[in-house]
Design an enzyme around this catalytic site. Structure first.
Site, PDB file in Angstrom:
ATOM      1  N   HIS A 100      48.819  34.087  42.882  1.00  0.00           N
ATOM      2  CA  HIS A 100      49.051  34.819  41.636  1.00  0.00           C
ATOM      3  C   HIS A 100      49.046  36.321  41.882  1.00  0.00           C
ATOM      4  CE1 HIS A 100      44.711  34.998  42.136  1.00  0.00           C
ATOM      5  NE2 HIS A 100      44.698  36.034  41.318  1.00  0.00           N
ATOM      6  N   ARG A 272      35.453  45.547  42.619  1.00  0.00           N
ATOM      7  CA  ARG A 272      36.903  45.733  42.521  1.00  0.00           C
ATOM      8  C   ARG A 272      37.241  46.879  41.578  1.00  0.00           C
ATOM      9  NH1 ARG A 272      41.022  41.284  40.025  1.00  0.00           N
ATOM     10  NH2 ARG A 272      40.161  42.091  38.095  1.00  0.00           N
TER      11      ARG A 272
END
Ligand SMILES: [Fe+2]
Length: 293
Positions: A100, A272
Site C-alpha cells: 500500500h 514516524r
C-alpha cells in the site's frame, strides 16, 4: 548523481540507497538536506544506520520535506504532535502487512515519510519492503499504459475499515456516518505524474483504492486485483532489515510498502513523520508513456 555531503550505496536497480556520511542529529547546513532530497527523488527510498535522533532533530529532518502532518489515528511522542508512534504489540496484524501507499484516502496524501526504529522484535522480524511504482508502470508496456493512463480511481477510508477483519470494531450507524462525513471518498488518477520528477507512476493500492470509475464494477475489481498482483513483482522491490536507530525516508507517491508481520507476539515501536502533502496530478495522456524521470 554526485554529492558533496552524502555517499550513496544503491540497493536494487529499481530503487533504494543506503546513505553514508551523514549524522542526522547534527545537520546544520541546508545543503545537506538539499542533497538528501535530491537523492530521495532519484532513489525513492533512503536508509540511514545508527542515527540517535533527538525529537528536535527528527522534527527538523521531517520539516526539510515540507509541512509535517498530524495523523488522524496514531498517538504521538509527548510534546511533539508531528512525531507519530507506530506501535504493534504483536498480537494482531497491524493491517500494514499488505502492499500500500499511505493515506491515499486524502485529497492531498503525504508525499514524504520518515520512519525510525525505536523498539524491534527480538526474533529479528519486522522488516519493511518497498516497491517502485514508476518501475511497475514502466514494466506494463505501452498498450496497458495507454489504457490505465485514462482512468481514475476512488480511494475510501470508511470502506477500507469496513472490509478489514482485523480492526474488529463494528461501528454504529451514527459512528459510520460520522466517519464518512470526516473522510468522504476521494478520486485520484490511476497513473500520476510525480509532482517533483514528473515520472509516470502507478497510484492505486490494495488498502485504500475502492474502485476504478466508469468501467463495470466486476472489471474494476479484476483490474485492481491484477495491478495489486503486478506491483508485487520482486524486480520492483527491496527489503530492508531494521536495526535500532535505523532511519528510512521514502517517497509515498513513488513507492508502495509492506510491513512484514512475522514477529508475534513481540512488540515493535517505530517513530514516524509524514510531510509535504500534495495533490496527485494526472499523467499526460499524449506523448511518451514511459518514465519521465
Ligand atoms: Fe503504511
Amino acid at each position: 548523481m554526485e554529492f558533496k555531503h552524502l555517499r550513496l550505496e544503491s540497493v536494487t536497480p529499481a530503487l533504494g540507497a543506503v546513505v553514508h556520511g551523514v549524522d542526522l542529529d547534527t545537520v546544520t547546513q541546508p545543503a545537506v538536506y538539499e542533497e538528501i532530497k535530491q537523492a530521495l527523488w532519484d532513489r525513492q527510498v533512503l536508509f540511514f544506520r545508527k542515527q540517535k535522533l533527538s525529537p528536535d532533530s527528527f522534527r527538523r529532518l521531517g520539516e526539510a520535506f515540507g509541512t509535517p502532518e498530524v495523523h488522524e489515528y496514531f498517538a504521538h511522542v509527548e510534546g511533539f504532535p508531528q512525531i507519530q508512534k507506530v506501535a504493534s504489540d504483536g498480537t494482531a496484524s497491524p493491517y500494514t502487512d499488505r502492499w500500500h501507499a499511505d493515506v491515499t484516502f486524502r485529497a492531498r496524501p503525504s508525499m514524504v515519510e520518515v520512519l525510525r526504529a525505536v523498539e524491534l522484535p527480538e526474533n529479528g522480524g519486522g522488516d519493511t519492503l518497498w516497491a517502485s511504482m514508476g518501475a511497475a508502470f514502466d514494466g506494463l508496456g505501452p498498450a496497458l499504459q495507454g489504457c490505465l493512463i485514462q482512468l481514475t480511481a476512488v480511494h475510501d477510508l470508511p470502506w477500507s475499515f469496513r472490509k478489514n477483519p482485523y480492526l474488529g470494531k463494528q461501528n454504529t450507524p451514527e459512528e459510520e456516518l460520522e466517519l464518512i462525513r470526516k473522510h468522504p471518498p476521494t478520486r485520484h488518477p490511476v497513473v500520476i505524474s510525480h509532482p517533483v520528477t514528473g515520472r509516470h507512476t502507478l497510484f492505486v493500492n490494495a488498502i485504500w483504492t475502492k474502485r476504478i470509475e466508469n468501467i463495470d464494477p466486476r472489471l474494476s475489481d479484476h483490474l485492481l486485483a491484477m495491478l495489486a498482483d503486478w506491483v508485487q513483482k520482486p524486480e520492483f522491490q527491496l527489503r530492508f532489515h531494521w536495526e535500532k536507530d535505523s532511519v528510512a525516508i521514502w517517497d509515498n507517491f513513488a513507492t508502495q510498502h509492506y510491513a512484514a508481520f512475522d514477529y508475534a507476539p513481540q512488540p515493535r515501536l517505530m517513530h514516524r513523520m509524514t510531510c509535504g502533502s500534495a495533490a496527485p496530478g494526472a499523467a499526460a495522456r499524449s506523448g511518451r508513456e514511459g518514465s519521465a524521470a
